[in-house]
Design a protein around this motif. Structure first.
Motif, PDB file in Angstrom:
ATOM      1  N   SER A  35     -11.645  38.348  44.800  1.00  0.00           N
ATOM      2  CA  SER A  35     -11.365  39.635  45.422  1.00  0.00           C
ATOM      3  C   SER A  35      -9.993  40.051  44.908  1.00  0.00           C
ATOM      4  O   SER A  35      -9.048  39.253  44.947  1.00  0.00           O
ATOM      5  N   LEU A  36      -9.875  41.270  44.423  1.00  0.00           N
ATOM      6  CA  LEU A  36      -8.624  41.699  43.787  1.00  0.00           C
ATOM      7  C   LEU A  36      -7.678  42.326  44.799  1.00  0.00           C
ATOM      8  O   LEU A  36      -8.068  43.252  45.521  1.00  0.00           O
ATOM      9  N   ASP A  37      -6.447  41.819  44.846  1.00  0.00           N
ATOM     10  CA  ASP A  37      -5.475  42.439  45.757  1.00  0.00           C
ATOM     11  C   ASP A  37      -4.724  43.562  45.025  1.00  0.00           C
ATOM     12  O   ASP A  37      -4.856  43.750  43.808  1.00  0.00           O
ATOM     13  N   GLU A  38      -3.944  44.295  45.778  1.00  0.00           N
ATOM     14  CA  GLU A  38      -3.203  45.450  45.257  1.00  0.00           C
ATOM     15  C   GLU A  38      -2.292  45.058  44.084  1.00  0.00           C
ATOM     16  O   GLU A  38      -2.180  45.794  43.096  1.00  0.00           O
ATOM     17  N   VAL A  39      -1.668  43.878  44.185  1.00  0.00           N
ATOM     18  CA  VAL A  39      -0.692  43.457  43.169  1.00  0.00           C
ATOM     19  C   VAL A  39      -1.371  43.270  41.814  1.00  0.00           C
ATOM     20  O   VAL A  39      -0.939  43.827  40.789  1.00  0.00           O
ATOM     21  N   ILE A  40      -2.473  42.519  41.798  1.00  0.00           N
ATOM     22  CA  ILE A  40      -3.148  42.247  40.513  1.00  0.00           C
ATOM     23  C   ILE A  40      -3.779  43.534  39.960  1.00  0.00           C
ATOM     24  O   ILE A  40      -3.786  43.773  38.760  1.00  0.00           O
ATOM     25  N   LEU A  41      -4.238  44.399  40.878  1.00  0.00           N
ATOM     26  CA  LEU A  41      -4.857  45.656  40.428  1.00  0.00           C
ATOM     27  C   LEU A  41      -3.843  46.591  39.785  1.00  0.00           C
ATOM     28  O   LEU A  41      -4.104  47.190  38.736  1.00  0.00           O
ATOM     29  N   ARG A  42      -2.671  46.693  40.373  1.00  0.00           N
ATOM     30  CA  ARG A  42      -1.624  47.566  39.819  1.00  0.00           C
ATOM     31  C   ARG A  42      -1.139  47.028  38.478  1.00  0.00           C
ATOM     32  O   ARG A  42      -0.815  47.782  37.567  1.00  0.00           O
ATOM     33  N   ASP A  43      -1.117  45.713  38.359  1.00  0.00           N
ATOM     34  CA  ASP A  43      -0.709  45.063  37.117  1.00  0.00           C
ATOM     35  C   ASP A  43      -1.770  45.309  36.029  1.00  0.00           C
ATOM     36  O   ASP A  43      -1.466  45.719  34.907  1.00  0.00           O
ATOM     37  N   HIS A  44      -3.018  45.054  36.405  1.00  0.00           N
ATOM     38  CA  HIS A  44      -4.123  45.183  35.466  1.00  0.00           C
ATOM     39  C   HIS A  44      -4.299  46.632  35.004  1.00  0.00           C
ATOM     40  O   HIS A  44      -4.605  46.890  33.842  1.00  0.00           O
ATOM     41  N   TYR A  45      -4.132  47.564  35.929  1.00  0.00           N
ATOM     42  CA  TYR A  45      -4.329  48.976  35.612  1.00  0.00           C
ATOM     43  C   TYR A  45      -3.000  49.726  35.490  1.00  0.00           C
ATOM     44  O   TYR A  45      -2.908  50.912  35.826  1.00  0.00           O
ATOM     45  N   GLN A  46      -1.967  49.029  34.980  1.00  0.00           N
ATOM     46  CA  GLN A  46      -0.643  49.668  34.875  1.00  0.00           C
ATOM     47  C   GLN A  46      -0.678  50.929  34.007  1.00  0.00           C
ATOM     48  O   GLN A  46       0.106  51.859  34.227  1.00  0.00           O
ATOM     49  N   HIS A  47      -1.621  51.010  33.051  1.00  0.00           N
ATOM     50  CA  HIS A  47      -1.692  52.191  32.169  1.00  0.00           C
ATOM     51  C   HIS A  47      -2.323  53.412  32.869  1.00  0.00           C
ATOM     52  O   HIS A  47      -2.254  54.517  32.339  1.00  0.00           O
ATOM     53  N   ILE A  48      -2.934  53.214  34.044  1.00  0.00           N
ATOM     54  CA  ILE A  48      -3.513  54.378  34.750  1.00  0.00           C
ATOM     55  C   ILE A  48      -2.963  54.524  36.175  1.00  0.00           C
ATOM     56  O   ILE A  48      -3.431  55.342  36.946  1.00  0.00           O
ATOM     57  N   VAL A  49      -1.949  53.687  36.493  1.00  0.00           N
ATOM     58  CA  VAL A  49      -1.472  53.626  37.877  1.00  0.00           C
ATOM     59  C   VAL A  49      -0.915  54.976  38.364  1.00  0.00           C
ATOM     60  O   VAL A  49      -0.965  55.279  39.564  1.00  0.00           O
ATOM     61  N   ASP A  50      -0.430  55.807  37.436  1.00  0.00           N
ATOM     62  CA  ASP A  50       0.120  57.106  37.824  1.00  0.00           C
ATOM     63  C   ASP A  50      -0.895  58.249  37.758  1.00  0.00           C
ATOM     64  O   ASP A  50      -0.553  59.396  38.046  1.00  0.00           O
ATOM     65  N   LYS A  51      -2.105  57.949  37.379  1.00  0.00           N
ATOM     66  CA  LYS A  51      -3.142  59.000  37.276  1.00  0.00           C
ATOM     67  C   LYS A  51      -3.652  59.353  38.674  1.00  0.00           C
ATOM     68  O   LYS A  51      -3.705  58.497  39.566  1.00  0.00           O
ATOM     69  N   PRO A  52      -4.046  60.623  38.855  1.00  0.00           N
ATOM     70  CA  PRO A  52      -4.538  61.036  40.184  1.00  0.00           C
ATOM     71  C   PRO A  52      -5.780  60.268  40.638  1.00  0.00           C
ATOM     72  O   PRO A  52      -6.024  60.131  41.835  1.00  0.00           O
ATOM     73  N   PHE A  53      -6.549  59.748  39.687  1.00  0.00           N
ATOM     74  CA  PHE A  53      -7.779  59.040  40.068  1.00  0.00           C
ATOM     75  C   PHE A  53      -7.545  57.565  40.392  1.00  0.00           C
ATOM     76  O   PHE A  53      -8.461  56.870  40.820  1.00  0.00           O
ATOM     77  N   PHE A  54      -6.295  57.078  40.214  1.00  0.00           N
ATOM     78  CA  PHE A  54      -6.065  55.638  40.432  1.00  0.00           C
ATOM     79  C   PHE A  54      -6.403  55.162  41.852  1.00  0.00           C
ATOM     80  O   PHE A  54      -7.044  54.113  42.016  1.00  0.00           O
ATOM     81  N   PRO A  55      -6.000  55.895  42.916  1.00  0.00           N
ATOM     82  CA  PRO A  55      -6.339  55.389  44.264  1.00  0.00           C
ATOM     83  C   PRO A  55      -7.848  55.186  44.442  1.00  0.00           C
ATOM     84  O   PRO A  55      -8.277  54.212  45.062  1.00  0.00           O
TER      85      PRO A  55
END
Ligand code: ADP
Length: 164
Positions: free
Chosen positions: A47-67
């Motif tokens: 199960s992926l927590d917020e920390v690993i997800l933000r790390d893994h998706y660092q290239h899209i973390v600022d995109k409006p669709f990230f949440p």
């Protein structure tokens, strides 16, 4: 000219995303990698927590669709897989298909099993450099196994295999 492929076997990271888990596509996806001749060298459910997800998706973390993507990726566990093989990073990207599933080529995983941009069944590392950091992000060193696969004799020519 002789092309010597020896020594360029790589590892890549694949995630079977929550839609793949919920829709019962784990076996189908693994089957595609296995029949291609790729070696599974690590696999577990997480199960992926917020920390690993933000790390893994660092290239899209600022995109409006990230949440939305983050909520989707946390909607159920994912299968985390490490595959090994000759030029495996680019090979797996070809098997997976493009991000926007409704436009993905028939015969690819996304082309055959998905319609959405976000719910696209699998993640696969997009470069050798990213594959190295993604494998170490999701796996501990002792979870990646090294072993000989008998069928390599019939998958690769001897100069395409790495000595094991
Ligand atoms: P890929 O997974 O094909 O390498 P990206 O790295 O560009 O694609 O994006 C990471 C993931 O973010 C995609 O697989 C998809 O799940 C999601 N995503 C990308 N672009 C969008 C978008 N425009 N809208 C919603 N989700 C997106």
């Amino acid at each position: 000219m002789t092309i010597n492929f020896k020594g360029i076997h790589e590892k890549t990271l694949v995630l079977i995303k929550p839609d793949g888990i919920q829709r019962g596509l784990v076996g189908e996806v693994l089957h595609r990698f296995e029949r291609k001749g790729l070696k599974i060298v690590g696999m577990k459910m997480m199960s992926l927590d917020e920390v690993i997800l933000r790390d893994h998706y660092q290239h899209i973390v600022d995109k409006p669709f990230f949440p939305g993507v983050a909520a989707f990726m946390q909607s159920s566990p994912v299968m985390v897989i490490c595959l090994e093989g000759l030029q495996v990073v680019s090979t797996v990207r070809k098997l997976v298909g493009i991000t926007k599933s409704c436009d993905a080529e028939a015969g690819t995983i996304r082309g055959d099993f998905a319609m959405s941009v976000a719910c696209n069944v699998v993640h696969a590392s997009d470069s050798v450099e990213n594959a190295v950091s993604e494998v170490s992000r999701f796996f501990h060193e002792n979870e990646i196994l090294s072993y000989s696969k008998g069928e390599y004799e019939h998958i690769y020519m001897s100069d395409e295999r790495v000595d094991e």
